[in-house]
Design a protein around this motif. Structure first.
Motif, mmCIF file in Angstrom:
data_model
loop_
_atom_site.group_PDB
_atom_site.id
_atom_site.type_symbol
_atom_site.label_atom_id
_atom_site.label_comp_id
_atom_site.label_asym_id
_atom_site.label_seq_id
_atom_site.Cartn_x
_atom_site.Cartn_y
_atom_site.Cartn_z
ATOM 1 N N GLY A 275 -96.168 11.296 18.052
ATOM 2 C CA GLY A 275 -95.515 10.283 17.234
ATOM 3 C C GLY A 275 -94.578 10.863 16.199
ATOM 4 N N SER A 276 -94.540 12.202 16.107
ATOM 5 C CA SER A 276 -93.697 12.863 15.118
ATOM 6 C C SER A 276 -92.429 13.452 15.715
ATOM 7 C CB SER A 276 -94.489 13.979 14.419
ATOM 8 O OG SER A 276 -95.581 13.442 13.700
ATOM 9 N N VAL A 277 -92.234 13.293 17.010
ATOM 10 C CA VAL A 277 -91.017 13.838 17.613
ATOM 11 C C VAL A 277 -89.886 12.830 17.480
ATOM 12 C CG1 VAL A 277 -92.318 15.276 19.229
ATOM 13 C CG2 VAL A 277 -91.535 13.018 19.952
ATOM 14 N N SER A 278 -88.696 13.373 17.241
ATOM 15 C CA SER A 278 -87.547 12.498 17.048
ATOM 16 C C SER A 278 -86.273 13.283 17.304
ATOM 17 C CB SER A 278 -87.536 11.940 15.618
ATOM 18 O OG SER A 278 -86.426 11.087 15.407
ATOM 19 N N GLY A 279 -85.581 12.968 18.383
ATOM 20 C CA GLY A 279 -84.320 13.620 18.687
ATOM 21 C C GLY A 279 -83.231 13.157 17.735
ATOM 22 N N THR A 280 -82.203 13.982 17.588
ATOM 23 C CA THR A 280 -81.131 13.633 16.654
ATOM 24 C C THR A 280 -80.245 12.505 17.166
ATOM 25 O OG1 THR A 280 -79.660 15.342 17.569
ATOM 26 C CG2 THR A 280 -81.080 15.976 15.720
ATOM 27 N N GLN A 281 -80.254 12.289 18.489
ATOM 28 C CA GLN A 281 -79.450 11.212 19.065
ATOM 29 C C GLN A 281 -80.290 10.161 19.775
ATOM 30 O OE1 GLN A 281 -76.205 12.568 21.546
ATOM 31 N NE2 GLN A 281 -75.622 14.194 20.122
ATOM 32 N N GLU A 282 -81.410 10.592 20.358
ATOM 33 C CA GLU A 282 -82.165 9.663 21.202
ATOM 34 C C GLU A 282 -83.593 10.164 21.362
ATOM 35 O OE1 GLU A 282 -80.764 7.744 25.216
ATOM 36 O OE2 GLU A 282 -81.538 9.746 25.658
ATOM 37 N N THR A 283 -84.536 9.234 21.302
ATOM 38 C CA THR A 283 -85.943 9.542 21.583
ATOM 39 C C THR A 283 -86.469 8.443 22.498
ATOM 40 O OG1 THR A 283 -86.145 10.399 19.327
ATOM 41 C CG2 THR A 283 -88.175 10.167 20.603
ATOM 42 N N LEU A 284 -86.846 8.819 23.714
ATOM 43 C CA LEU A 284 -87.291 7.836 24.702
ATOM 44 C C LEU A 284 -88.676 8.182 25.219
ATOM 45 C CD1 LEU A 284 -84.091 7.321 26.914
ATOM 46 C CD2 LEU A 284 -85.055 5.730 25.243
ATOM 47 N N LEU A 285 -89.497 7.167 25.376
ATOM 48 C CA LEU A 285 -90.805 7.305 26.000
ATOM 49 C C LEU A 285 -90.792 6.528 27.309
ATOM 50 C CD1 LEU A 285 -93.865 7.988 26.065
ATOM 51 C CD2 LEU A 285 -94.234 5.915 24.703
ATOM 52 N N PHE A 286 -90.955 7.234 28.420
ATOM 53 C CA PHE A 286 -91.044 6.610 29.734
ATOM 54 C C PHE A 286 -92.514 6.539 30.112
ATOM 55 C CE2 PHE A 286 -87.082 8.985 29.460
ATOM 56 C CZ PHE A 286 -86.139 8.050 29.840
ATOM 57 N N ALA A 287 -93.010 5.350 30.381
ATOM 58 C CA ALA A 287 -94.424 5.185 30.686
ATOM 59 C C ALA A 287 -94.599 4.239 31.862
ATOM 60 C CB ALA A 287 -95.177 4.638 29.477
ATOM 61 N N ASP A 288 -95.638 4.487 32.651
ATOM 62 C CA ASP A 288 -95.937 3.505 33.693
ATOM 63 C C ASP A 288 -96.781 2.387 33.090
ATOM 64 O OD1 ASP A 288 -98.499 4.584 33.525
ATOM 65 O OD2 ASP A 288 -98.632 5.144 35.619
ATOM 66 N N GLU A 289 -97.018 1.352 33.877
ATOM 67 C CA GLU A 289 -97.702 0.178 33.344
ATOM 68 C C GLU A 289 -99.107 0.505 32.843
ATOM 69 O OE1 GLU A 289 -97.509 -2.820 36.355
ATOM 70 O OE2 GLU A 289 -95.349 -3.179 36.062
ATOM 71 N N ALA A 290 -99.769 1.435 33.515
ATOM 72 C CA ALA A 290 -101.120 1.807 33.091
ATOM 73 C C ALA A 290 -101.089 2.502 31.730
ATOM 74 C CB ALA A 290 -101.770 2.702 34.129
ATOM 75 N N ALA A 291 -100.157 3.414 31.549
ATOM 76 C CA ALA A 291 -100.059 4.131 30.281
ATOM 77 C C ALA A 291 -99.589 3.226 29.144
ATOM 78 C CB ALA A 291 -99.110 5.313 30.418
ATOM 79 N N ALA A 292 -98.850 2.189 29.494
ATOM 80 C CA ALA A 292 -98.307 1.276 28.480
ATOM 81 C C ALA A 292 -99.190 0.052 28.259
ATOM 82 C CB ALA A 292 -96.908 0.825 28.896
ATOM 83 N N SER A 293 -100.384 0.072 28.801
ATOM 84 C CA SER A 293 -101.223 -1.142 28.794
ATOM 85 C C SER A 293 -101.661 -1.589 27.411
ATOM 86 C CB SER A 293 -102.460 -0.902 29.663
ATOM 87 O OG SER A 293 -103.242 0.159 29.159
ATOM 88 N N GLN A 294 -101.570 -0.726 26.401
ATOM 89 C CA GLN A 294 -101.982 -1.117 25.045
ATOM 90 C C GLN A 294 -100.795 -1.408 24.123
ATOM 91 O OE1 GLN A 294 -105.054 1.270 23.219
ATOM 92 N NE2 GLN A 294 -106.009 1.739 25.183
ATOM 93 N N LEU A 295 -99.622 -1.433 24.693
ATOM 94 C CA LEU A 295 -98.433 -1.773 23.888
ATOM 95 C C LEU A 295 -98.265 -3.279 23.783
ATOM 96 C CD1 LEU A 295 -95.820 0.854 25.096
ATOM 97 C CD2 LEU A 295 -97.353 0.963 23.135
#
Length: 237
Positions: A217-237
């Motif tokens: 949760g502390s990573v942050s790119g200078t132009q873009e920060t993207l999290l790619f997740a499948d439905e199982a990994a994203a189930s608590q969002l």
């Protein structure tokens, strides 16, 4: 701020990330003399590299302009199957015939350096790099990225460079990892996660209520920060 893209399953994550990577690297190598890319290991990370190697548009990437790095490495023998470097070579670099002069592997345990000496040598080599145009990261079930584990001193190491990780909660115990400051100097950071065992970590990375802070949760790119997740990994969002 981290943005999310949710795909159906692990294979869909690998396909989508590899598609985006090929397009981006083709664009960057057409526009720049040098492009530095930071790789990761793990099932999804290596799957992405293998998909890039076989992608029909990979020929549009000017490989002579890319320098390859790793965000972390297990401090084991150079020929160990545990090495992120070895896995990446087999999946991508050797397949595409990447020149050795453009491969910047982190030191191995059988190269005559101690763990601390390896961290210093890696940090010195890193000084020749431009800011990473793209950094790939995996995500552990505990929310670790690279070899920066929650609550471990390495996760709070200050400054740029490479840190020696001892007593890693995940074997092997000795590792090398770029610091969060080095990772966060990247223009783009792409985190890929798949599987229900990553659901808690994904929720923590996105700082959902009730979750504790994690390195991811502390990573942050200078132009873009993207999290790619499948439905199982994203189930608590």
């Amino acid at each position: 701020m981290t943005a999310t893209e949710i795909l159906a399953d692990r294979d869909a994550v690998i396909e989508h990330v590899s598609d985006r990577a090929v397009s981006l690297l083709a664009e960057l190598t057409a526009a720049r003399e040098r492009v530095d890319v930071c790789l990761t290991g793990g099932t999804v990370g290596i799957g992405v590299l293998a998909a890039i190697a076989l992608h029909p548009q990979t020929s549009k990437i000017d490989l002579a302009r890319i320098h390859w790095w790793w965000g972390d490495e297990r401090f084991v023998a150079a020929d160990s199957d545990d090495r992120n470097e070895k896995q990446a070579r087999e999946a991508l670099l050797d397949v595409l015939g990447v020149d050795e002069s453009r491969i910047n592997a982190l030191p191995a345990s059988d190269e005559g350096l101690s763990l601390e000496q390896g961290a210093t040598a890696a940090a010195n080599e890193l000084e020749e790099a431009t800011p990473f145009a793209l950094t790939f990261l995996g995500l552990g079930p505990d929310g670790h990225v690279a070899s920066l584990f929650p609550g471990h001193p390495a996760a709070s190491a200050e400054g740029p460079g490479v840190v020696a990780v001892t007593d890693s909660p995940k074997p092997p115990p000795e590792r090398l990892s770029m610091t969060l400051e080095t990772i966060n100097a990247s223009e783009r950071i792409w985190i890929a996660a798949a599987g229900a065992d990553k659901a808690d970590a994904v929720a923590a990375v996105m700082q959902r209520p009730g979750t504790q802070p994690v390195p991811g949760g502390s990573v942050s790119g200078t132009q873009e920060t993207l999290l790619f997740a499948d439905e199982a990994a994203a189930s608590q969002l």
